[in-house]
Motif scaffolding. Structure first.
Motif, PDB file in Angstrom:
ATOM      1  N   ARG A 204      42.269  69.981 112.895  1.00  0.00           N
ATOM      2  CA  ARG A 204      41.265  70.434 113.860  1.00  0.00           C
ATOM      3  C   ARG A 204      41.719  71.725 114.552  1.00  0.00           C
ATOM      4  O   ARG A 204      41.035  72.240 115.415  1.00  0.00           O
ATOM      5  N   ASP A 205      42.878  72.236 114.134  1.00  0.00           N
ATOM      6  CA  ASP A 205      43.450  73.428 114.743  1.00  0.00           C
ATOM      7  C   ASP A 205      43.170  74.662 113.878  1.00  0.00           C
ATOM      8  O   ASP A 205      43.528  74.683 112.689  1.00  0.00           O
TER       9      ASP A 205
ATOM     10  N   ILE B 142      35.902  80.637 114.326  1.00  0.00           N
ATOM     11  CA  ILE B 142      34.730  79.785 114.489  1.00  0.00           C
ATOM     12  C   ILE B 142      33.605  80.668 114.992  1.00  0.00           C
ATOM     13  O   ILE B 142      33.788  81.457 115.924  1.00  0.00           O
TER      14      ILE B 142
ATOM     15  N   GLN C 222      31.405  74.888 118.811  1.00  0.00           N
ATOM     16  CA  GLN C 222      31.781  74.040 117.681  1.00  0.00           C
ATOM     17  C   GLN C 222      33.290  73.840 117.655  1.00  0.00           C
ATOM     18  O   GLN C 222      34.043  74.669 118.149  1.00  0.00           O
ATOM     19  N   SER C 223      33.700  72.737 117.055  1.00  0.00           N
ATOM     20  CA  SER C 223      35.129  72.534 116.854  1.00  0.00           C
ATOM     21  C   SER C 223      35.388  72.317 115.366  1.00  0.00           C
ATOM     22  O   SER C 223      34.553  71.785 114.648  1.00  0.00           O
TER      23      SER C 223
ATOM     24  N   ASP D 264      36.926  70.848 111.960  1.00  0.00           N
ATOM     25  CA  ASP D 264      37.304  69.560 111.379  1.00  0.00           C
ATOM     26  C   ASP D 264      37.533  69.833 109.892  1.00  0.00           C
ATOM     27  O   ASP D 264      36.749  69.429 109.046  1.00  0.00           O
TER      28      ASP D 264
ATOM     29  N   ALA E   2      32.747  73.330 110.675  1.00  0.00           N
ATOM     30  CA  ALA E   2      32.168  74.191 111.707  1.00  0.00           C
ATOM     31  C   ALA E   2      31.732  75.480 111.015  1.00  0.00           C
ATOM     32  O   ALA E   2      32.262  75.824 109.947  1.00  0.00           O
TER      33      ALA E   2
END
Length: 146
Positions: A27-28, A47, A52-53, A55, A75
């Motif tokens: 997630r980074d 991004i 948004q994040s 994944d 994302a």
């Protein structure tokens, strides 16, 4: 109606979604960029929307000068690798879409439209949040030997 056979379905699972083929899940953004860079090349990854994040997950299988990867970011992202330099890249969305700019040409790639990126053209991409791509990386020496 599905056109896959039990054999092709088994190949799909073995090569594209098998846990043993998963290179990473993250997630980074910086970790994802670094891990994808190891397989492809160093690039910018951003991004597209701050709401948004990420994944991300990537599966990978190498065969010397050819490798197959499956990558999704989860994302909407902008990717700027510039010139690929020493490899061709074939990208085939399994779902979602990717806008691919290579040189002066732009292509909207989706499940029925693949893209082929030349090593010596500047490249930038924007992947939709649901974009899940199968990618074939072909090193130039391999292509030259054929």
């Amino acid at each position: 109606m599905s056109t896959s056979t039990p054999a092709s379905a088994g190949l799909h699972r073995a090569m594209l979604v098998a846990p043993t083929r998963q290179l990473f899940a993250s997630r980074d953004v910086q970790e994802t960029r670094a891990l994808v860079s190891r397989v492809m090349k160093p690039h910018a990854l951003n991004i597209a929307s701050g709401r948004q994040s990420l994944d991300a997950r990537m599966h990978h299988l190498g065969f010397g000068d050819v490798s197959i990867s499956r990558l999704c970011y989860g994302a909407e992202v902008q990717i700027e690798p510039g010139e690929l330099e020493d490899f061709f890249l074939v990208m085939m969305p399994l779902q979602g879409r990717a806008q691919v700019r290579s040189g002066f040409d732009t292509l909207e790639s989706q499940p029925d439209v693949a893209s082929v990126i030349s090593p010596h053209l500047g490249t930038a991409m924007r992947w939709s949040a649901d974009c899940d791509q199968l990618m074939v990386r072909i090193a130039r020496p391999f292509r030259s030997a054929c």
